[in-house]
Motif scaffolding. Structure first.
Motif, mmCIF file in Angstrom:
data_model
loop_
_atom_site.group_PDB
_atom_site.id
_atom_site.type_symbol
_atom_site.label_atom_id
_atom_site.label_comp_id
_atom_site.label_asym_id
_atom_site.label_seq_id
_atom_site.Cartn_x
_atom_site.Cartn_y
_atom_site.Cartn_z
ATOM 1 N N ALA A 95 -25.925 -1.055 11.255
ATOM 2 C CA ALA A 95 -26.329 -2.411 11.651
ATOM 3 C C ALA A 95 -27.524 -2.887 10.837
ATOM 4 N N VAL B 77 -19.623 -7.257 13.998
ATOM 5 C CA VAL B 77 -19.665 -6.055 14.831
ATOM 6 C C VAL B 77 -18.583 -5.069 14.404
ATOM 7 N N ILE C 77 -19.752 -3.191 11.359
ATOM 8 C CA ILE C 77 -20.809 -2.251 11.713
ATOM 9 C C ILE C 77 -20.209 -0.999 12.347
ATOM 10 N N LYS D 88 -24.338 -8.230 20.497
ATOM 11 C CA LYS D 88 -24.798 -8.259 19.107
ATOM 12 C C LYS D 88 -26.301 -8.514 19.054
#
Length: 218
Positions: free
Chosen positions: A30, A44, A47, A65
């Protein structure tokens, strides 16, 4: 019974280690995504993929998030503040301590460009995530440490009086931040490679001269 009691803690310990590792991998992935693409651009799914997990697990550790971004920012601040502790400024003379802090700040930003990317993203969002994090508590020990160095310098008639440690740190960080965050445009408009080895050494020397030139009583 004894055998079972020995096995259960081992399983729990392994599960904890796995959970910590998964969480760490998510935060690492992230950090890179947010630094490169910003909060809006980061995905997302990407990641989770980079972390070797899936969206369901990511949301298990981080509810949203935004919560993930807060955790990333806290981790980034924690990392730089922990590294600064290793300077042991209280064991150095006031001038040596300030020189160490300036040099450390320059080198840390050079070695961790993702930190600048995260700062850019958070400032673009008005600092709302930092407001909802523990970042203030993480950063205040640094200001206390700088204040202690300034106090010693003033007591020894080395440093000028009335210096705000917060303003001083902002000045140190800005001398690094502006240079590096604008290195491409500045290199172009001034026809000089600001990221050459020679230029980086010159920049650090300039920063030291500026900060100490302000602090030290002639």
């Amino acid at each position: 019974m004894i055998g079972n009691e020995a096995v259960v803690p081992a399983k729990l310990d392994k599960a904890t280690r796995n959970a910590d590792r998964t969480r760490s991998l998510i935060l690492e992935a992230a950090t890179q995504e947010f630094a490169e693409l910003g909060l809006a651009g980061a995905r997302v799914e990407k990641i989770a993929e980079k972390a070797g997990t899936n969206k369901r697990m990511l949301y298990y550790y981080f509810n949203s998030k935004d919560e993930l971004f807060i955790a990333v920012m806290e981790r980034a601040y924690f990392s730089i503040r922990e590294a600064e502790k290793e300077l042991h400024m209280h064991d150095q003379t006031p001038i040596e301590a300030i020189r160490s802090l300036v040099s450390f700040t320059w080198n840390y930003f050079l070695e961790h460009p993702e930190f600048m990317g995260l700062l850019n993203t958070e400032n673009a969002h008005g600092g709302v995530h930092v407001k909802n994090s523990e970042s203030t508590a993480l950063n205040m020990p640094l200001i206390d440490m700088i204040g202690e160095v300034l106090h010693r310098g003033q007591q020894e008639s080395i440093f000028r009086a009335g210096v705000d440690p917060v303003q001083l740190y902002i000045s140190i960080a800005s001398l690094t931040y502006f240079y590096l965050s604008n290195k491409h445009t500045l290199s172009t408009i001034f026809s000089r490679d600001l990221m050459s080895s020679k230029a980086k050494v010159e920049r650090l020397h300039h920063m030291l001269d500026v900060i100490l030139g302000y602090l030290v009583i002639n």
